[in-house]
Scaffold this motif. Structure first.
Motif, PDB file in Angstrom:
ATOM      1  N   LEU A 128      -6.751   3.167  -5.786  1.00  0.00           N
ATOM      2  CA  LEU A 128      -5.796   3.212  -6.742  1.00  0.00           C
ATOM      3  C   LEU A 128      -5.975   4.934  -7.402  1.00  0.00           C
ATOM      4  O   LEU A 128      -4.589   5.579  -8.026  1.00  0.00           O
ATOM      5  CB  LEU A 128      -5.572   1.775  -7.249  1.00  0.00           C
ATOM      6  N   LEU A 129      -7.103   5.170  -8.467  1.00  0.00           N
ATOM      7  CA  LEU A 129      -6.853   6.186  -8.875  1.00  0.00           C
ATOM      8  C   LEU A 129      -6.891   7.501  -7.572  1.00  0.00           C
ATOM      9  O   LEU A 129      -6.058   8.242  -8.415  1.00  0.00           O
ATOM     10  CB  LEU A 129      -8.757   6.123  -9.691  1.00  0.00           C
ATOM     11  N   SER A 130      -7.091   7.605  -6.786  1.00  0.00           N
ATOM     12  CA  SER A 130      -6.817   8.385  -5.945  1.00  0.00           C
ATOM     13  C   SER A 130      -5.286   8.579  -5.363  1.00  0.00           C
ATOM     14  O   SER A 130      -4.709   9.759  -5.291  1.00  0.00           O
ATOM     15  CB  SER A 130      -7.866   8.423  -4.609  1.00  0.00           C
ATOM     16  N   LEU A 131      -5.239   7.565  -5.470  1.00  0.00           N
ATOM     17  CA  LEU A 131      -3.325   7.747  -5.019  1.00  0.00           C
ATOM     18  C   LEU A 131      -3.127   7.921  -6.313  1.00  0.00           C
ATOM     19  O   LEU A 131      -1.931   8.585  -5.805  1.00  0.00           O
ATOM     20  CB  LEU A 131      -2.967   6.272  -4.577  1.00  0.00           C
ATOM     21  N   ALA A 132      -3.223   7.223  -7.295  1.00  0.00           N
ATOM     22  CA  ALA A 132      -2.529   7.848  -8.429  1.00  0.00           C
ATOM     23  C   ALA A 132      -2.920   9.149  -8.962  1.00  0.00           C
ATOM     24  O   ALA A 132      -1.550  10.470  -8.894  1.00  0.00           O
ATOM     25  CB  ALA A 132      -2.672   7.412  -9.545  1.00  0.00           C
ATOM     26  N   ILE A 133      -3.293   9.980  -8.159  1.00  0.00           N
ATOM     27  CA  ILE A 133      -3.544  11.146  -8.781  1.00  0.00           C
ATOM     28  C   ILE A 133      -3.302  12.486  -7.604  1.00  0.00           C
ATOM     29  O   ILE A 133      -2.837  12.811  -8.124  1.00  0.00           O
ATOM     30  CB  ILE A 133      -5.783  11.809  -7.916  1.00  0.00           C
ATOM     31  N   LEU A 134      -3.471  11.659  -6.376  1.00  0.00           N
ATOM     32  CA  LEU A 134      -3.002  12.768  -5.062  1.00  0.00           C
ATOM     33  C   LEU A 134      -1.143  13.009  -5.527  1.00  0.00           C
ATOM     34  O   LEU A 134      -0.489  13.549  -5.071  1.00  0.00           O
ATOM     35  CB  LEU A 134      -2.960  12.333  -3.667  1.00  0.00           C
ATOM     36  N   SER A 135      -0.504  11.163  -5.783  1.00  0.00           N
ATOM     37  CA  SER A 135       1.074  11.486  -6.189  1.00  0.00           C
ATOM     38  C   SER A 135       1.027  12.336  -7.835  1.00  0.00           C
ATOM     39  O   SER A 135       2.827  12.634  -7.749  1.00  0.00           O
ATOM     40  CB  SER A 135       1.159   9.573  -6.221  1.00  0.00           C
ATOM     41  N   TYR A 136       0.516  12.501  -8.523  1.00  0.00           N
ATOM     42  CA  TYR A 136       0.513  13.015  -9.666  1.00  0.00           C
ATOM     43  C   TYR A 136       1.012  14.287  -9.657  1.00  0.00           C
ATOM     44  O   TYR A 136       1.720  15.010  -9.716  1.00  0.00           O
ATOM     45  CB  TYR A 136      -0.131  12.544 -10.334  1.00  0.00           C
ATOM     46  N   ASN A 150      -1.725   7.890   3.117  1.00  0.00           N
ATOM     47  CA  ASN A 150      -1.971   6.416   3.648  1.00  0.00           C
ATOM     48  C   ASN A 150      -2.950   6.081   4.644  1.00  0.00           C
ATOM     49  O   ASN A 150      -2.903   4.966   4.281  1.00  0.00           O
ATOM     50  CB  ASN A 150      -0.591   6.848   5.289  1.00  0.00           C
ATOM     51  N   LEU A 151      -3.790   6.635   4.206  1.00  0.00           N
ATOM     52  CA  LEU A 151      -5.432   6.285   4.417  1.00  0.00           C
ATOM     53  C   LEU A 151      -6.391   5.292   3.451  1.00  0.00           C
ATOM     54  O   LEU A 151      -6.489   4.305   3.612  1.00  0.00           O
ATOM     55  CB  LEU A 151      -7.061   7.523   4.994  1.00  0.00           C
ATOM     56  N   PHE A 152      -4.881   6.564   2.256  1.00  0.00           N
ATOM     57  CA  PHE A 152      -5.682   5.135   1.239  1.00  0.00           C
ATOM     58  C   PHE A 152      -4.647   3.965   0.789  1.00  0.00           C
ATOM     59  O   PHE A 152      -5.443   2.505   0.332  1.00  0.00           O
ATOM     60  CB  PHE A 152      -5.593   6.279  -0.213  1.00  0.00           C
ATOM     61  N   ALA A 153      -3.508   4.219   0.851  1.00  0.00           N
ATOM     62  CA  ALA A 153      -3.003   2.541   1.061  1.00  0.00           C
ATOM     63  C   ALA A 153      -3.731   1.503   1.820  1.00  0.00           C
ATOM     64  O   ALA A 153      -3.576   0.631   1.576  1.00  0.00           O
ATOM     65  CB  ALA A 153      -1.002   4.018   1.855  1.00  0.00           C
ATOM     66  N   SER A 154      -3.826   1.946   2.958  1.00  0.00           N
ATOM     67  CA  SER A 154      -4.476   1.427   4.253  1.00  0.00           C
ATOM     68  C   SER A 154      -5.614   0.565   3.329  1.00  0.00           C
ATOM     69  O   SER A 154      -5.730  -1.125   3.607  1.00  0.00           O
ATOM     70  CB  SER A 154      -4.795   1.869   5.450  1.00  0.00           C
ATOM     71  N   PHE A 155      -6.019   1.360   2.554  1.00  0.00           N
ATOM     72  CA  PHE A 155      -8.111   0.907   2.117  1.00  0.00           C
ATOM     73  C   PHE A 155      -7.213   0.044   0.996  1.00  0.00           C
ATOM     74  O   PHE A 155      -8.433  -0.921   1.182  1.00  0.00           O
ATOM     75  CB  PHE A 155      -8.743   1.565   2.574  1.00  0.00           C
ATOM     76  N   ALA A 156      -6.140   0.506   0.464  1.00  0.00           N
ATOM     77  CA  ALA A 156      -6.031  -0.563  -0.502  1.00  0.00           C
ATOM     78  C   ALA A 156      -5.740  -1.808  -0.487  1.00  0.00           C
ATOM     79  O   ALA A 156      -5.628  -2.960  -1.321  1.00  0.00           O
ATOM     80  CB  ALA A 156      -5.122  -0.010  -2.306  1.00  0.00           C
TER      81      ALA A 156
END
Length: 410
Positions: A128-136, A150-156
């Motif tokens: 979730l922290l990674s997704l927040a960083i990449l989205s920011y 998308n890989l992060f979302a799948s794992f989350a």
């Protein structure tokens, strides 16, 4: 459609046992023990015969309860007044199933489950922290980073569903006994995202192979195809698995929310191993191309790929065997009671639950582009002196996408 079949099967098993119990008690009604006794009864799990006052009835522990040893005996106490023992807290008739538990084995399995829960929780936070960083950081938007997200979302999703499974399903014996549609749906959705983890790892490898080996490629079209592959391919295997286990498997294989191992679990091994094999083929070919470029003479035609692309290649190369470790070790799984069983289960729990953390570290926290943007943001916000502002300008944006001839390494 498979849900109703599974629910009916599990209910039928318990109903059949109850009917058999009542028939047995009726047949022995004329041959009851003399004197004061407790009448035979069905407690929901086992059948207890007429028992003389001041004695206990014994029966083999039920097999369908997780953690119970069916070779052990449960018992039910008949008190001196001819009534079954009542638990002091609930004031209800109580059967003693505590003797069914192998305490040493039970504690060890609790520790293994704790490893799973801890690993999935830490991995979920990291993802979730990674997704927040990449989205920011909007400057990081490109096809390769979109694949990462998308890989992060799948794992989350997968990690979150595993936590629900351990917290809500495995701790509810009534839910496991009923094996209803809700927990079976959770089982299927959970395994869908499990397969999507590997399909997105395959997309990562295929993307790197395409942009490094193919001279011309439309990234927009490639990304659309990869989105369809990453989210769409697991659906076929989940539907096949649900059909086989819901309609083809025996009734004993459709209880306990499908948590028990089944021969149809091999359906998952096919896409996972295929994904790993194809990724290894892609990565070996990428390595071959990179070696050829490094040996090529200097100049525009001999320029190598950017540092960030090489980092993505190394991350994918490390993750492919790591993420499939539990499937690689499956044929070597020790039998129950084997001296290496606990070592195997501990390694399996650690590698499976911490996969999301490994993905976040290699694709985000150690990503050169992300580090550069975080440093730039840090300097811009907290260090506003002229000297530090000048330093901040030296951190250039790292271009996303495939390398171009003559590109400088950053």
């Amino acid at each position: 459609m498979a849900f109703s079949t599974t629910t009916d099967a599990s209910v039928d098993v318990m109903a059949q046992k109850r009917l058999e119990c009542l028939e047995t008690l009726n047949e022995t009604a004329d041959t009851t023990v003399s004197g004061i006794y407790c009448p035979g009864t069905w407690d929901g799990w086992l059948c207890w015969p007429d028992t003389a006052a001041g004695t206990s009835a014994y029966a083999l522990c039920p097999e369908f309860i997780p953690g119970f040893d069916p070779r052990r005996f449960a018992h039910k106490l008949c008190e001196e007044n001819g009534e079954w023992f009542r638990h002091p807290q609930t004031n209800r008739s109580w059967s003693n199933y505590t003797t069914c538990i192998n305490i040493d084995d039970f504690e060890w399995r609790r520790q293994v489950n704790l490893i799973y829960e801890t690993g999935y929780c830490i991995s979920l936070i990291a993802i979730l922290l990674s997704l927040a960083i990449l989205s920011y950081f909007r400057s990081l938007k490109c096809a390769r980073i979109t694949l990462h997200m998308n890989l992060f979302a799948s794992f989350a999703c997968n990690n979150f569903l595993w936590l629900l499974w351990y917290r809500l399903v495995l701790t509810d014996l009534d839910l496991l006994k009923q094996s209803g549609p809700s927990c079976i749906t959770l089982h299927l959705v959970l395994h869908y995202f499990l397969l999507s983890n590997y399909s997105w790892m395959l997309c990562e490898g295929f993307y790197l192979h395409t942009v490094l080996v193919s001279a011309f490629v439309s990234e927009k079209k490639l990304l659309k195809w990869l989105l369809a592959l990453g989210w769409g391919s697991p659906i076929f295997f989940i539907v096949l698995y649900g059909f086989l286990r819901g309609y083809v498997s025996p009734p004993t294989d459709t209880i306990e929310c499908w948590m028990n191992d089944s021969s149809f679990n091999k359906v998952f091994i096919v896409p996972v191993c295929s994904s790993m094999l194809l990724n290894l083929v892609f990565l070996f070919n990428i390595m071959r191309v990179l070696l050829l470029k490094l040996k090529a003479p200097a100049g525009p035609q001999g320029a190598g790929p950017s540092r960030t692309v090489l980092q993505a290649f190394r991350a994918t190369l490390l993750l492919v065997p790591l993420l499939g470790l539990q499937y690689i070790l499956t044929p070597f799984r020790p039998r129950h009671g084997h001296p290496f069983e606990r070592t195997y289960e501990t390694i399996l729990a650690s590698t499976s639950s911490f996969q999301g953390l490994f993905v976040a570290i290699l694709f985000c926290f150690l990503n050169g582009e992300v580090i550069a943007q975080v440093k730039r943001k840090w300097r811009t916000v907290f260090l506003r002196t002229r000297a530090n502002s000048y330093t901040a300008t030296q951190v250039s944006f790292v271009r996303c996408g495939p390398p171009v001839p003559g590109e400088e390494k950053v």
